[in-house]
Design a protein around this motif. Structure first.
Motif, mmCIF file in Angstrom:
data_model
loop_
_atom_site.group_PDB
_atom_site.id
_atom_site.type_symbol
_atom_site.label_atom_id
_atom_site.label_comp_id
_atom_site.label_asym_id
_atom_site.label_seq_id
_atom_site.Cartn_x
_atom_site.Cartn_y
_atom_site.Cartn_z
ATOM 1 N N SER A 1 -3.446 3.853 -1.038
ATOM 2 C CA SER A 1 -3.829 3.400 -2.381
ATOM 3 C C SER A 1 -3.076 2.121 -2.699
ATOM 4 O O SER A 1 -1.980 1.880 -2.184
ATOM 5 C CB SER A 1 -3.520 4.483 -3.428
ATOM 6 O OG SER A 1 -2.140 4.770 -3.436
ATOM 7 N N TYR A 2 -3.680 1.318 -3.553
ATOM 8 C CA TYR A 2 -3.038 0.067 -3.958
ATOM 9 C C TYR A 2 -3.357 -0.184 -5.424
ATOM 10 O O TYR A 2 -4.152 0.540 -6.026
ATOM 11 C CB TYR A 2 -3.493 -1.100 -3.065
ATOM 12 C CG TYR A 2 -4.993 -1.291 -3.002
ATOM 13 C CD1 TYR A 2 -5.754 -0.621 -2.043
ATOM 14 C CD2 TYR A 2 -5.651 -2.149 -3.880
ATOM 15 C CE1 TYR A 2 -7.131 -0.792 -1.979
ATOM 16 C CE2 TYR A 2 -7.018 -2.337 -3.823
ATOM 17 C CZ TYR A 2 -7.752 -1.644 -2.862
ATOM 18 O OH TYR A 2 -9.125 -1.818 -2.807
ATOM 19 N N LYS A 3 -2.752 -1.186 -6.000
ATOM 20 C CA LYS A 3 -2.799 -1.317 -7.465
ATOM 21 C C LYS A 3 -3.736 -2.392 -7.996
ATOM 22 O O LYS A 3 -4.384 -2.209 -9.027
ATOM 23 C CB LYS A 3 -1.394 -1.555 -8.013
ATOM 24 C CG LYS A 3 -0.472 -0.355 -7.877
ATOM 25 C CD LYS A 3 0.860 -0.602 -8.567
ATOM 26 C CE LYS A 3 1.684 0.669 -8.710
ATOM 27 N NZ LYS A 3 1.888 1.398 -7.470
ATOM 28 N N GLY B 1 0.833 -1.184 0.000
ATOM 29 C CA GLY B 1 0.000 0.000 0.000
ATOM 30 C C GLY B 1 0.875 1.245 0.000
ATOM 31 O O GLY B 1 1.986 1.225 0.520
ATOM 32 N N GLU B 2 0.390 2.298 -0.607
ATOM 33 C CA GLU B 2 1.092 3.576 -0.606
ATOM 34 C C GLU B 2 0.318 4.541 0.278
ATOM 35 O O GLU B 2 -0.796 4.946 -0.045
ATOM 36 C CB GLU B 2 1.204 4.139 -2.027
ATOM 37 C CG GLU B 2 2.020 3.280 -2.971
ATOM 38 C CD GLU B 2 3.501 3.227 -2.620
ATOM 39 O OE1 GLU B 2 4.156 2.240 -2.981
ATOM 40 O OE2 GLU B 2 4.002 4.166 -1.963
ATOM 41 N N GLU B 3 0.916 4.883 1.404
ATOM 42 C CA GLU B 3 0.221 5.762 2.346
ATOM 43 C C GLU B 3 0.463 7.229 1.989
ATOM 44 O O GLU B 3 1.545 7.597 1.525
ATOM 45 C CB GLU B 3 0.703 5.492 3.787
ATOM 46 C CG GLU B 3 0.392 4.096 4.299
ATOM 47 C CD GLU B 3 1.489 3.092 4.012
ATOM 48 O OE1 GLU B 3 2.471 3.456 3.322
ATOM 49 O OE2 GLU B 3 1.390 1.948 4.475
ATOM 50 N N ASP B 4 -0.524 8.020 2.254
ATOM 51 C CA ASP B 4 -0.447 9.453 1.957
ATOM 52 C C ASP B 4 -1.236 10.212 3.020
ATOM 53 O O ASP B 4 -2.363 9.799 3.347
ATOM 54 C CB ASP B 4 -1.038 9.708 0.563
ATOM 55 C CG ASP B 4 -1.071 11.197 0.233
ATOM 56 O OD1 ASP B 4 -2.171 11.776 0.155
ATOM 57 O OD2 ASP B 4 0.026 11.772 0.083
ATOM 58 N N PRO C 1 -2.460 -4.092 1.899
ATOM 59 C CA PRO C 1 -3.469 -4.758 1.072
ATOM 60 C C PRO C 1 -3.130 -6.233 0.980
ATOM 61 O O PRO C 1 -1.978 -6.596 0.730
ATOM 62 C CB PRO C 1 -3.317 -4.058 -0.293
ATOM 63 C CG PRO C 1 -1.946 -3.470 -0.296
ATOM 64 C CD PRO C 1 -1.500 -3.303 1.115
ATOM 65 N N ILE C 2 -4.134 -7.067 1.195
ATOM 66 C CA ILE C 2 -3.894 -8.502 1.304
ATOM 67 C C ILE C 2 -4.505 -9.253 0.127
ATOM 68 O O ILE C 2 -5.684 -9.121 -0.172
ATOM 69 C CB ILE C 2 -4.506 -9.075 2.601
ATOM 70 C CG1 ILE C 2 -4.049 -8.273 3.821
ATOM 71 C CG2 ILE C 2 -4.171 -10.548 2.750
ATOM 72 C CD1 ILE C 2 -2.575 -8.342 4.095
ATOM 73 N N ASN C 3 -3.670 -10.032 -0.535
ATOM 74 C CA ASN C 3 -4.140 -11.000 -1.520
ATOM 75 C C ASN C 3 -3.828 -12.379 -0.965
ATOM 76 O O ASN C 3 -2.692 -12.647 -0.581
ATOM 77 C CB ASN C 3 -3.420 -10.812 -2.861
ATOM 78 C CG ASN C 3 -3.705 -9.463 -3.466
ATOM 79 O OD1 ASN C 3 -2.932 -8.544 -3.327
ATOM 80 N ND2 ASN C 3 -4.842 -9.348 -4.120
ATOM 81 N N TYR C 4 -4.819 -13.241 -0.932
ATOM 82 C CA TYR C 4 -4.603 -14.556 -0.349
ATOM 83 C C TYR C 4 -3.485 -15.288 -1.080
ATOM 84 O O TYR C 4 -3.387 -15.273 -2.296
ATOM 85 C CB TYR C 4 -5.890 -15.377 -0.404
ATOM 86 C CG TYR C 4 -7.008 -14.765 0.396
ATOM 87 C CD1 TYR C 4 -8.325 -14.975 0.048
ATOM 88 C CD2 TYR C 4 -6.762 -13.940 1.496
ATOM 89 C CE1 TYR C 4 -9.363 -14.407 0.770
ATOM 90 C CE2 TYR C 4 -7.785 -13.369 2.215
ATOM 91 C CZ TYR C 4 -9.091 -13.612 1.846
ATOM 92 O OH TYR C 4 -10.124 -13.039 2.559
#
Lengths: 116, 110
Positions: B24-26, B4-7, B91-94
């Motif tokens: 934000s994430y992709k 994740g990109e924190e802002d 952000p989590i992807n299994y």
């Protein structure tokens, strides 16, 4: 009462030495992790063990060897320490629900390793 | 794995004010987690929001998730000096590793 504990808290050693960091969790979790946080505060996963079996092994030098004698312990042994190994190392644990779920991780207080 | 990109990267507010941090994430995710790290300490899990949830509350924390915009926000209401810390979204992807970004450094001034 400590959920995830690490020893030692601080470790100062000379280049070329071999050292170990110990981690224990009393949460009944079946997955444990080692992370490295560098001077820029980026936290990167190094290893993950589930029920004493290695499931994640990121690209780290083979001088780093994790050992899990049981699912409550995950120790990190480092051979031939280098200056670049100086960092804070965090242990963490979580419940593993299989590939279809990721639960929160509980972190230890960290071990600050300084290599001189 | 994605991070994740924190802002913003850093945020200073007065005690009692609200603090909002964005992430934000992709690519698509299964869930997203927020963690806090006080200086010199380990990370503490704050809240987990699943991809089918839009908002979640925990005490003074409110997290939103907009999967169409691939973004999340963390709101801390009535901030206290003890909230001074770095905050990370994951952000989590299994089946993939946790990846932590640079975080948002929050300073709550008395």
């Amino acid at each position: 009462d400590t959920a995830v504990s690490q020893t030692p808290k601080y470790l100062v050693t000379q280049m070329g030495n071999d050292k170990s960091i110990k981690c224990e969790q009393n949460l009944g979790h079946d997955t444990m992790y080692w992370y490295k946080q560098d001077s820029k505060k980026f936290l990167k996963i190094m290893f993950s063990y589930n029920n004493k079996e290695l499931i994640i092994n990121e690209t780290v030098p083979n001088r780093f060897s994790p050992k899990s004698p049981d699912k409550a312990h995950l120790n990190l042994h480092i051979n031939s320490l280098e200056l670049g190994d100086s960092a804070v190392y965090f242990c963490a644990s979580s419940l593993y629900s299989g590939r279809d779920s990721y639960n929160e991780q509980f972190f230890g207080p960290g071990t600050r390793l300084t290599v001189l | 794995s994605q991070q994740g990109e924190e802002d913003p990267q850093a945020l200073s507010i007065q005690e009692g004010e609200n603090a909002t941090m964005n992430c934000s994430y992709k690519t698509s995710i299964n869930n997203l987690q927020w963690y806090r790290q006080n200086s010199g300490r380990g990370l503490v899990h704050l809240i987990l929001i699943r991809s089918n949830e839009r908002e979640k509350h925990s005490g003074r924390l409110r997290v939103t998730l907009d999967t169409s915009k691939k973004s999340s926000s963390l709101l801390i209401t009535a901030s206290r000096a003890a909230d001074t810390a770095s905050y990370f979204c994951v952000p989590i992807n299994y089946g993939q590793n946790f990846v932590f970004g640079p975080g948002t450094r929050l300073s709550v001034l008395p």
